[in-house]
Write a protein that holds these residues in place. Structure first.
Motif, PDB file in Angstrom:
ATOM      1  N   THR A 133       4.690   6.882   2.305  1.00 40.19           N
ATOM      2  CA  THR A 133       5.436   8.007   1.682  1.00 40.19           C
ATOM      3  C   THR A 133       5.457   8.220   0.504  1.00 40.19           C
ATOM      4  OG1 THR A 133       7.221   6.240   1.731  1.00 40.19           O
ATOM      5  CG2 THR A 133       6.987   7.480   3.912  1.00 40.19           C
ATOM      6  N   GLY A 134       4.567   7.513  -0.330  1.00 36.41           N
ATOM      7  CA  GLY A 134       4.511   7.427  -1.918  1.00 36.41           C
ATOM      8  C   GLY A 134       3.212   8.287  -2.045  1.00 36.41           C
ATOM      9  N   GLU A 135       2.546   7.766  -3.124  1.00 32.12           N
ATOM     10  CA  GLU A 135       1.494   8.408  -3.914  1.00 32.12           C
ATOM     11  C   GLU A 135       0.343   7.374  -4.006  1.00 32.12           C
ATOM     12  OE1 GLU A 135       1.721  11.187  -6.967  1.00 32.12           O
ATOM     13  OE2 GLU A 135       3.710  12.052  -6.143  1.00 32.12           O
ATOM     14  N   PHE A 136      -0.838   7.879  -3.648  1.00 26.87           N
ATOM     15  CA  PHE A 136      -2.019   7.027  -3.929  1.00 26.87           C
ATOM     16  C   PHE A 136      -3.265   8.090  -4.220  1.00 26.87           C
ATOM     17  CE2 PHE A 136      -5.347   4.157  -2.823  1.00 26.87           C
ATOM     18  CZ  PHE A 136      -5.292   2.709  -3.519  1.00 26.87           C
ATOM     19  N   MET A 137      -3.930   7.672  -5.317  1.00 24.97           N
ATOM     20  CA  MET A 137      -5.197   8.358  -5.827  1.00 24.97           C
ATOM     21  C   MET A 137      -4.874   9.966  -5.626  1.00 24.97           C
ATOM     22  SD  MET A 137      -8.155   6.240  -3.669  1.00 24.97           S
ATOM     23  CE  MET A 137      -9.490   7.159  -4.457  1.00 24.97           C
ATOM     24  N   SER A 138      -3.713  10.339  -6.196  1.00 25.32           N
ATOM     25  CA  SER A 138      -3.236  11.664  -6.254  1.00 25.32           C
ATOM     26  C   SER A 138      -2.870  12.567  -4.949  1.00 25.32           C
ATOM     27  CB  SER A 138      -4.404  12.538  -7.070  1.00 25.32           C
ATOM     28  OG  SER A 138      -4.657  12.106  -8.293  1.00 25.32           O
ATOM     29  N   ARG A 139      -2.736  11.569  -3.992  1.00 30.21           N
ATOM     30  CA  ARG A 139      -2.491  11.963  -2.667  1.00 30.21           C
ATOM     31  C   ARG A 139      -1.084  11.645  -2.360  1.00 30.21           C
ATOM     32  NH1 ARG A 139      -6.532  13.489   0.532  1.00 30.21           N
ATOM     33  NH2 ARG A 139      -6.238  13.403   2.804  1.00 30.21           N
ATOM     34  N   LYS A 140      -0.300  12.512  -1.777  1.00 30.88           N
ATOM     35  CA  LYS A 140       1.094  12.301  -1.289  1.00 30.88           C
ATOM     36  C   LYS A 140       1.190  12.051  -0.052  1.00 30.88           C
ATOM     37  CE  LYS A 140       5.742  12.649  -1.892  1.00 30.88           C
ATOM     38  NZ  LYS A 140       6.161  11.403  -1.310  1.00 30.88           N
ATOM     39  N   GLY A 141       1.764  10.898   0.456  1.00 29.96           N
ATOM     40  CA  GLY A 141       1.658  10.475   1.848  1.00 29.96           C
ATOM     41  C   GLY A 141       2.932  11.397   2.720  1.00 29.96           C
ATOM     42  N   ASN A 142       2.733  11.453   3.926  1.00 25.61           N
ATOM     43  CA  ASN A 142       3.408  12.051   4.724  1.00 25.61           C
ATOM     44  C   ASN A 142       4.008  11.017   5.943  1.00 25.61           C
ATOM     45  OD1 ASN A 142       3.410  14.861   3.715  1.00 25.61           O
ATOM     46  ND2 ASN A 142       1.482  14.552   4.264  1.00 25.61           N
ATOM     47  N   GLY A 143       4.011   9.903   5.662  1.00 30.28           N
ATOM     48  CA  GLY A 143       4.687   9.002   6.711  1.00 30.28           C
ATOM     49  C   GLY A 143       3.809   8.420   7.453  1.00 30.28           C
ATOM     50  N   GLU A 144       2.341   8.437   7.265  1.00 34.50           N
ATOM     51  CA  GLU A 144       1.422   7.911   7.947  1.00 34.50           C
ATOM     52  C   GLU A 144       1.604   6.393   8.057  1.00 34.50           C
ATOM     53  OE1 GLU A 144       1.143   9.842   5.074  1.00 34.50           O
ATOM     54  OE2 GLU A 144      -0.692  11.367   5.531  1.00 34.50           O
ATOM     55  N   PRO A 145       1.329   5.790   9.104  1.00 37.67           N
ATOM     56  CA  PRO A 145       1.394   4.328   9.624  1.00 37.67           C
ATOM     57  C   PRO A 145       0.447   3.487   8.754  1.00 37.67           C
ATOM     58  CG  PRO A 145       1.066   5.528  11.626  1.00 37.67           C
ATOM     59  CD  PRO A 145       1.102   6.534  10.612  1.00 37.67           C
ATOM     60  N   ILE A 146       0.639   2.484   8.279  1.00 36.85           N
ATOM     61  CA  ILE A 146      -0.382   1.740   7.533  1.00 36.85           C
ATOM     62  C   ILE A 146      -0.442   0.424   8.479  1.00 36.85           C
ATOM     63  CG2 ILE A 146      -0.809   0.558   5.398  1.00 36.85           C
ATOM     64  CD1 ILE A 146      -1.003   3.561   5.416  1.00 36.85           C
ATOM     65  N   ASP A 169      -9.034  -5.201   4.263  1.00 34.30           N
ATOM     66  CA  ASP A 169      -9.697  -4.152   4.969  1.00 34.30           C
ATOM     67  C   ASP A 169      -9.319  -2.780   4.235  1.00 34.30           C
ATOM     68  OD1 ASP A 169     -10.915  -2.496   6.875  1.00 34.30           O
ATOM     69  OD2 ASP A 169      -9.747  -2.949   8.321  1.00 34.30           O
ATOM     70  N   ASN A 170     -10.099  -2.675   3.083  1.00 34.12           N
ATOM     71  CA  ASN A 170      -9.617  -1.232   2.429  1.00 34.12           C
ATOM     72  C   ASN A 170      -9.987   0.167   3.013  1.00 34.12           C
ATOM     73  OD1 ASN A 170      -8.331  -2.394   0.106  1.00 34.12           O
ATOM     74  ND2 ASN A 170     -10.299  -3.118  -0.774  1.00 34.12           N
ATOM     75  N   LEU A 171     -11.107  -0.168   3.799  1.00 36.35           N
ATOM     76  CA  LEU A 171     -11.783   1.167   4.293  1.00 36.35           C
ATOM     77  C   LEU A 171     -10.501   1.437   5.387  1.00 36.35           C
ATOM     78  CD1 LEU A 171     -13.808   3.050   5.289  1.00 36.35           C
ATOM     79  CD2 LEU A 171     -14.803   1.259   6.863  1.00 36.35           C
ATOM     80  N   THR A 172     -10.142   0.564   6.175  1.00 33.19           N
ATOM     81  CA  THR A 172      -9.063   0.962   7.147  1.00 33.19           C
ATOM     82  C   THR A 172      -7.840   1.735   6.481  1.00 33.19           C
ATOM     83  OG1 THR A 172      -9.511  -0.774   8.733  1.00 33.19           O
ATOM     84  CG2 THR A 172      -7.327   0.146   8.951  1.00 33.19           C
ATOM     85  N   PHE A 173      -7.537   1.096   5.262  1.00 36.27           N
ATOM     86  CA  PHE A 173      -6.131   1.675   4.600  1.00 36.27           C
ATOM     87  C   PHE A 173      -6.749   3.016   4.162  1.00 36.27           C
ATOM     88  CE2 PHE A 173      -4.572   2.270   0.089  1.00 36.27           C
ATOM     89  CZ  PHE A 173      -2.895   2.409   0.557  1.00 36.27           C
ATOM     90  N   LEU A 174      -7.895   3.177   3.637  1.00 38.37           N
ATOM     91  CA  LEU A 174      -8.265   4.546   3.031  1.00 38.37           C
ATOM     92  C   LEU A 174      -8.247   5.477   4.286  1.00 38.37           C
ATOM     93  CD1 LEU A 174     -10.803   3.379   0.376  1.00 38.37           C
ATOM     94  CD2 LEU A 174      -8.481   4.406   0.025  1.00 38.37           C
ATOM     95  N   GLN A 175      -8.852   5.079   5.236  1.00 41.10           N
ATOM     96  CA  GLN A 175      -8.895   6.175   6.490  1.00 41.10           C
ATOM     97  C   GLN A 175      -7.457   6.505   6.896  1.00 41.10           C
ATOM     98  OE1 GLN A 175     -11.275   3.656   9.057  1.00 41.10           O
ATOM     99  NE2 GLN A 175     -13.071   4.769   8.778  1.00 41.10           N
ATOM    100  N   GLN A 176      -6.530   5.424   6.869  1.00 43.46           N
ATOM    101  CA  GLN A 176      -5.113   5.295   7.044  1.00 43.46           C
ATOM    102  C   GLN A 176      -4.515   6.569   6.473  1.00 43.46           C
ATOM    103  OE1 GLN A 176      -3.646   1.507   7.766  1.00 43.46           O
ATOM    104  NE2 GLN A 176      -4.540   1.351   9.927  1.00 43.46           N
ATOM    105  N   ILE A 177      -4.704   6.659   5.189  1.00 42.27           N
ATOM    106  CA  ILE A 177      -4.339   7.587   4.149  1.00 42.27           C
ATOM    107  C   ILE A 177      -4.820   8.665   4.218  1.00 42.27           C
ATOM    108  CG2 ILE A 177      -2.832   5.726   3.129  1.00 42.27           C
ATOM    109  CD1 ILE A 177      -4.624   6.242   0.530  1.00 42.27           C
ATOM    110  N   GLY A 178      -5.890   8.760   4.793  1.00 43.03           N
ATOM    111  CA  GLY A 178      -6.675  10.175   4.664  1.00 43.03           C
ATOM    112  C   GLY A 178      -7.563  10.492   3.525  1.00 43.03           C
ATOM    113  N   VAL A 179      -8.090   9.331   2.772  1.00 44.56           N
ATOM    114  CA  VAL A 179      -9.041   9.636   1.773  1.00 44.56           C
ATOM    115  C   VAL A 179     -10.348   9.328   2.101  1.00 44.56           C
ATOM    116  CG1 VAL A 179      -9.915   8.273  -0.387  1.00 44.56           C
ATOM    117  CG2 VAL A 179      -7.394   8.204  -0.207  1.00 44.56           C
ATOM    118  N   ILE A 180     -10.666   8.583   3.304  1.00 42.21           N
ATOM    119  CA  ILE A 180     -11.603   8.493   3.811  1.00 42.21           C
ATOM    120  C   ILE A 180     -11.631   8.992   5.532  1.00 42.21           C
ATOM    121  CG2 ILE A 180     -13.707   7.188   4.749  1.00 42.21           C
ATOM    122  CD1 ILE A 180     -13.303   5.146   2.231  1.00 42.21           C
ATOM    123  N   LEU A 181     -12.417  10.059   5.812  1.00 44.69           N
ATOM    124  CA  LEU A 181     -12.267  10.413   7.143  1.00 44.69           C
ATOM    125  C   LEU A 181     -12.952   9.331   8.014  1.00 44.69           C
ATOM    126  CD1 LEU A 181     -13.650  14.075   6.597  1.00 44.69           C
ATOM    127  CD2 LEU A 181     -11.173  13.292   7.094  1.00 44.69           C
TER     128      LEU A 181
END
Length: 183
Positions: A133-146, A169-181
């Motif tokens: 729900t915060g910000e990460f790498m200039s990306r604003k969260g929309n409540g995505e589950p982590i 497991d950074n890959l899973t985290f980055l996929q969950q927030i939409g940084v990596i497809l």
């Protein structure tokens, strides 16, 4: 993907100070209590107690970013043996990483699934959950589950963590927030 993971490390260095998660230190420690604890037979009870207290404070710190918990957990000579690019060595490194994750996931929960004690080592299997729900790498969260895992190997001396070898497991985290497809 390598560039995305490097970007995560560099981003963690640039995050401004975020407010701590909305739990006090005692609650933060309770959240992090291990579901299962395993220790070697004949273990030194004093070392076990000191190691457990240091680990409890360290994982409580990940739940709320409390500087007092971090200070109670790690040595001033703390060494991160798997230091991400751009993160400073020593006690400052975990503080910066915590601020970044709490800025991105304010309701972050670090739960210890299992903890093993062997000599001066504490091995922890962790599960991190919350909502982006915060910000990460200039990306604003929309409540995505982590929901991702990590493993730590901590060395404890004189009731403080002196060394950490960790893998998240950074890959899973980055996929969950939409940084990596997701593939």
């Amino acid at each position: 993907m390598r560039n995305a993971l490097l970007s995560v490390s560099l981003f963690l260095m640039s995050v401004p100070s975020a407010g701590a998660a909305q739990v006090d230190d005692n609650t933060a420690i309770q959240i992090a209590q291990p579901r299962e604890t395993i220790f070697e037979r004949g273990a030194d009870r004093k070392l076990f107690a000191e190691s457990a207290t240091a680990a409890d404070n360290f994982y409580g710190f990940w739940n709320n970013g409390s500087q007092s918990l971090l200070d109670a957990a790690i040595s001033k000579e703390f060494v991160d043996h798997t230091l991400p690019a751009g993160r400073p060595q020593g006690p400052t490194g975990p503080a910066i990483a915590s601020r970044a994750f709490l800025a991105a996931v304010p309701d972050l929960r670090a739960e210890v699934v299992q903890r093993l004690f062997v000599g001066d080592r504490v091995v922890s299997h962790l599960r991190f959950t919350g909502h982006f729900t915060g910000e990460f790498m200039s990306r604003k969260g929309n409540g995505e589950p982590i929901d991702f895992i990590a493993t730590d190997i901590l060395r404890v001396r004189d009731a403080r963590i002196t060394d950490n070898w960790h893998l998240e497991d950074n890959l899973t985290f980055l996929q969950q927030i939409g940084v990596i497809l997701k593939q």
